[in-house]
Write a protein that holds these residues in place. Sequence first.
Motif, mmCIF file in Angstrom:
data_model
loop_
_atom_site.group_PDB
_atom_site.id
_atom_site.type_symbol
_atom_site.label_atom_id
_atom_site.label_comp_id
_atom_site.label_asym_id
_atom_site.label_seq_id
_atom_site.Cartn_x
_atom_site.Cartn_y
_atom_site.Cartn_z
ATOM 1 N N TYR A 1 -2.373 -9.633 1.713
ATOM 2 C CA TYR A 1 -1.115 -10.179 1.192
ATOM 3 C C TYR A 1 -0.424 -11.015 2.259
ATOM 4 O O TYR A 1 -0.462 -10.681 3.450
ATOM 5 C CB TYR A 1 -0.166 -9.063 0.748
ATOM 6 C CG TYR A 1 -0.555 -8.401 -0.550
ATOM 7 C CD1 TYR A 1 -0.386 -9.065 -1.768
ATOM 8 C CD2 TYR A 1 -1.097 -7.127 -0.566
ATOM 9 C CE1 TYR A 1 -0.746 -8.457 -2.965
ATOM 10 C CE2 TYR A 1 -1.458 -6.517 -1.758
ATOM 11 C CZ TYR A 1 -1.285 -7.193 -2.953
ATOM 12 O OH TYR A 1 -1.648 -6.603 -4.138
ATOM 13 N N ILE B 1 -3.696 4.541 -1.877
ATOM 14 C CA ILE B 1 -3.008 4.774 -3.163
ATOM 15 C C ILE B 1 -2.533 6.212 -3.349
ATOM 16 O O ILE B 1 -1.852 6.522 -4.326
ATOM 17 C CB ILE B 1 -3.916 4.382 -4.353
ATOM 18 C CG1 ILE B 1 -5.208 5.208 -4.362
ATOM 19 C CG2 ILE B 1 -4.258 2.907 -4.305
ATOM 20 C CD1 ILE B 1 -5.380 6.120 -5.520
ATOM 21 N N ILE C 1 -0.619 -3.170 -4.001
ATOM 22 C CA ILE C 1 -1.781 -2.403 -3.578
ATOM 23 C C ILE C 1 -2.922 -3.355 -3.228
ATOM 24 O O ILE C 1 -3.247 -4.266 -3.991
ATOM 25 C CB ILE C 1 -2.221 -1.432 -4.694
ATOM 26 C CG1 ILE C 1 -1.111 -0.415 -4.979
ATOM 27 C CG2 ILE C 1 -3.520 -0.726 -4.328
ATOM 28 C CD1 ILE C 1 -0.773 0.478 -3.806
ATOM 29 N N THR C 2 -3.557 -3.117 -2.067
ATOM 30 C CA THR C 2 -4.678 -3.968 -1.662
ATOM 31 C C THR C 2 -5.965 -3.606 -2.396
ATOM 32 O O THR C 2 -6.722 -4.497 -2.801
ATOM 33 C CB THR C 2 -4.917 -3.873 -0.155
ATOM 34 O OG1 THR C 2 -5.157 -2.505 0.207
ATOM 35 C CG2 THR C 2 -3.722 -4.407 0.623
ATOM 36 N N HIS C 3 -6.220 -2.306 -2.561
ATOM 37 C CA HIS C 3 -7.443 -1.866 -3.234
ATOM 38 C C HIS C 3 -7.298 -0.390 -3.587
ATOM 39 O O HIS C 3 -6.296 0.245 -3.229
ATOM 40 C CB HIS C 3 -8.681 -2.123 -2.368
ATOM 41 C CG HIS C 3 -8.715 -1.330 -1.097
ATOM 42 N ND1 HIS C 3 -7.846 -1.556 -0.051
ATOM 43 C CD2 HIS C 3 -9.514 -0.305 -0.694
ATOM 44 C CE1 HIS C 3 -8.111 -0.724 0.933
ATOM 45 N NE2 HIS C 3 -9.106 0.054 0.572
ATOM 46 N N ALA D 1 -1.105 -12.897 -3.105
ATOM 47 C CA ALA D 1 -2.378 -12.189 -2.930
ATOM 48 C C ALA D 1 -3.384 -13.100 -2.236
ATOM 49 O O ALA D 1 -3.576 -14.253 -2.629
ATOM 50 C CB ALA D 1 -2.916 -11.746 -4.288
ATOM 51 N N THR E 1 -8.492 -3.085 -9.758
ATOM 52 C CA THR E 1 -7.797 -1.963 -9.121
ATOM 53 C C THR E 1 -6.932 -1.225 -10.137
ATOM 54 O O THR E 1 -6.902 0.017 -10.152
ATOM 55 C CB THR E 1 -6.945 -2.464 -7.947
ATOM 56 O OG1 THR E 1 -7.807 -3.019 -6.946
ATOM 57 C CG2 THR E 1 -6.126 -1.344 -7.335
ATOM 58 N N TYR F 1 1.632 -3.771 -8.381
ATOM 59 C CA TYR F 1 0.901 -5.029 -8.439
ATOM 60 C C TYR F 1 -0.456 -4.828 -7.767
ATOM 61 O O TYR F 1 -0.545 -4.269 -6.661
ATOM 62 C CB TYR F 1 1.649 -6.136 -7.702
ATOM 63 C CG TYR F 1 3.066 -6.366 -8.150
ATOM 64 C CD1 TYR F 1 3.382 -7.391 -9.043
ATOM 65 C CD2 TYR F 1 4.112 -5.583 -7.661
ATOM 66 C CE1 TYR F 1 4.696 -7.612 -9.440
ATOM 67 C CE2 TYR F 1 5.431 -5.795 -8.057
ATOM 68 C CZ TYR F 1 5.711 -6.813 -8.950
ATOM 69 O OH TYR F 1 7.005 -7.032 -9.340
ATOM 70 N N ALA F 2 -1.513 -5.315 -8.399
ATOM 71 C CA ALA F 2 -2.856 -5.176 -7.843
ATOM 72 C C ALA F 2 -3.800 -6.046 -8.671
ATOM 73 O O ALA F 2 -3.402 -6.633 -9.688
ATOM 74 C CB ALA F 2 -3.319 -3.713 -7.877
ATOM 75 N N SER F 3 -5.040 -6.114 -8.245
ATOM 76 C CA SER F 3 -6.030 -6.826 -9.052
ATOM 77 C C SER F 3 -6.267 -6.082 -10.355
ATOM 78 O O SER F 3 -5.998 -4.874 -10.467
ATOM 79 C CB SER F 3 -7.350 -6.949 -8.292
ATOM 80 O OG SER F 3 -7.987 -5.680 -8.193
ATOM 81 N N ASP G 1 0.836 -1.196 0.000
ATOM 82 C CA ASP G 1 0.000 0.000 0.000
ATOM 83 C C ASP G 1 0.874 1.251 0.000
ATOM 84 O O ASP G 1 2.074 1.206 0.313
ATOM 85 C CB ASP G 1 -1.021 0.006 1.132
ATOM 86 C CG ASP G 1 -2.265 -0.821 0.773
ATOM 87 O OD1 ASP G 1 -2.541 -0.989 -0.427
ATOM 88 O OD2 ASP G 1 -2.953 -1.313 1.697
#
Length: 239
Positions: free
Chosen positions: A130, A44, A36-38, A118, A70, A65-67, A15
């Motif tokens: 994470y 962010i 990044i979580t979200h 993740a 996101t 790195y993220a979904s 994050d």
Amino acid sequence: MRTTAFLADDDILVDCGTGVGDLELDALRRIDHIFITHAHLDHIVSIPLMIDSVGDSRSVPVTVYASAETIRILRSHVFNWLVWPDFSAIPDRHRPFLRFQPLKVGESVKLGARTITALPAHHTVPAFGYCLDGGDGQLVYSGDTAYSSELIAAINKVPRLRHLIVETAFSDEQHGLAVASRHLCPNMLTAMLDEIHGHPEVHVSHLKPGLGERIMAQLAAYRGPLRPRQLEQGQVLEF
């Protein structure tokens, strides 16, 4: 007030909230990877300013790195040339300051002897936790989440878990608000802890301003085997 940002070794951020502002410029230049979580702002907000500060003094891009969702939000609403320049195309797309790497739940990134995986989380937008594996031990960070049986199951599969960083944003008096915003309050966190098989040190994060003492007092009444403690700014965890 600082929002969520964790520095792992000297080259990884988990994050990228306003806590990044505590780092000197030379320390920022050493960060190669941001997980990044979200996409919520408190997690962010420092990415655009950090990339702007260090991009032209680095030889390789910073990887975020993220979904996939996101990343889509970051591209559409932040790095869109309206709110902020698209640093994935500066100075050009062959040599950018920033690159995005999508992840899925359960997917791992190997960085030398370290592995970052993740984990599932349950929030108002697509979100991850994470697991950071340093080789000798592991740390799990929940990110923003409500009670999640999927996250609990993932935590229970971590064999050498030394530290669990878990959010608790609201007090028990605000249980309804916690449910609506998909955060935890003490009674939800303790229900979660009752289902964890291991014996990690539990560090409570993401306490809303002005609520920290109340939340921690309510957690102090918990009589389970795990003893939650408030995570402190600048605290160092080894694993």
